[in-house]
Write an enzyme that holds these catalytic residues in place. Structure first.
Site, PDB file in Angstrom:
ATOM      1  N   GLN A   1      -2.682   3.146   5.420  1.00  0.00           N
ATOM      2  CA  GLN A   1      -3.591   2.403   4.550  1.00  0.00           C
ATOM      3  C   GLN A   1      -3.672   0.933   4.977  1.00  0.00           C
ATOM      4  O   GLN A   1      -2.718   0.381   5.506  1.00  0.00           O
ATOM      5  CB  GLN A   1      -3.139   2.508   3.089  1.00  0.00           C
ATOM      6  CG  GLN A   1      -3.361   3.896   2.501  1.00  0.00           C
ATOM      7  CD  GLN A   1      -2.984   3.966   1.028  1.00  0.00           C
ATOM      8  OE1 GLN A   1      -2.075   3.293   0.574  1.00  0.00           O
ATOM      9  NE2 GLN A   1      -3.684   4.802   0.286  1.00  0.00           N
TER      10      GLN A   1
ATOM     11  N   VAL B   1       0.878  -1.173   0.000  1.00  0.00           N
ATOM     12  CA  VAL B   1       0.000   0.000   0.000  1.00  0.00           C
ATOM     13  C   VAL B   1       0.917   1.224   0.000  1.00  0.00           C
ATOM     14  O   VAL B   1       2.091   1.127   0.340  1.00  0.00           O
ATOM     15  CB  VAL B   1      -0.954   0.032   1.212  1.00  0.00           C
ATOM     16  CG1 VAL B   1      -2.005  -1.054   1.094  1.00  0.00           C
ATOM     17  CG2 VAL B   1      -0.188  -0.102   2.526  1.00  0.00           C
ATOM     18  N   SER B   2       0.366   2.364  -0.382  1.00  0.00           N
ATOM     19  CA  SER B   2       1.223   3.536  -0.599  1.00  0.00           C
ATOM     20  C   SER B   2       1.573   4.311   0.661  1.00  0.00           C
ATOM     21  O   SER B   2       2.505   5.098   0.665  1.00  0.00           O
ATOM     22  CB  SER B   2       0.556   4.482  -1.607  1.00  0.00           C
ATOM     23  OG  SER B   2       0.416   3.834  -2.849  1.00  0.00           O
ATOM     24  N   ALA B   3       0.802   4.117   1.736  1.00  0.00           N
ATOM     25  CA  ALA B   3       1.053   4.891   2.953  1.00  0.00           C
ATOM     26  C   ALA B   3       0.871   4.018   4.191  1.00  0.00           C
ATOM     27  O   ALA B   3       0.163   3.018   4.168  1.00  0.00           O
ATOM     28  CB  ALA B   3       0.103   6.091   3.019  1.00  0.00           C
TER      29      ALA B   3
END
Length: 204
Positions: A13, A8-10
């Site tokens: 998340q 996931v990007s962060a």
């Protein structure tokens, strides 16, 4: 051996949906590698750990191609490294009909050609999505600033915190290094704030 790669990007998340798919495939937790980091490049700790573990005949599962990454050239390079250099395989669950490297291998040279075409198309889409996301974020910040939204700590709160440490430093109660540590500031930021603060005092 079966591996799962989840990204996931962060940090805030949720990975549960992707993890659920890996568990349904009976992949052991120790063989599921999770990164909470942007897909703009491949300098991700867990991905690099996975890369070192893959051997010939292994199988790597991804939820979607953009979980591997969002850089056009990088996706193609990593896919080919795993499937051709290491002679392992990748299955993309979201597009399993199209993206199962085992199927392409059974088709010989034609399979390689088809695989390259599909990869080029979807890698391009993944990269464009990343660019759009960045653009939307930048546009959102501009709109928020125009509406008067303030980012970061409230100025008054930050100033009050600085003033207390500044007074303590000026009185000789702490060293400059200790003051910087208390404020979590680098030297150039600290001395810039000192100059601003002292300028404000002079004009009062």
């Amino acid at each position: 051996m079966k591996f799962g790669y989840v990204r996931v990007s962060a940090k805030d998340q949720n990975t549960e949906r992707q993890l659920k798919k890996m568990h349904e495939l009976k992949i052991e937790d120790r063989y599921i590698f999770v990164d909470k980091q942007s897909g703009k490049d491949f300098d991700r700790p867990r991905y690099q750990a996975l890369r070192l573990m893959i051997r010939e005949g292994d199988l790597v599962y991804l939820d979607a191609l953009d979980r591997l990454g969002r850089d056009y050239d990088g996706i193609i390079r990593e896919w080919k490294y795993i499937t051709r250099d290491l002679n392992a395989d990748i299955v993309v669950l979201e597009n399993e009909t199209l993206f199962d490297s085992r199927k392409f291998k059974t088709m010989g040279d034609l399979g390689k050609l088809m695989e390259d075409q599909f990869l080029s198309l979807l890698s391009y889409v993944a990269e464009q999505e990343r660019k759009k996301t960045k653009q939307r974020q930048a546009e959102g910040i501009v709109v928020a600033l125009e509406k008067g939204v303030k980012f970061g700590r409230p100025k008054h709160e930050a100033s009050e915190g600085f003033k207390g440490v500044y007074d303590e430093w000026k009185a000789g109660g702490v060293t400059a290094v200790a003051a910087m540590k208390k404020l979590d500031m680098k030297p150039n930021t600290f001395y810039r704030r000192v100059k601003e603060h002292e300028g404000t005092i002079l004009h009062q």
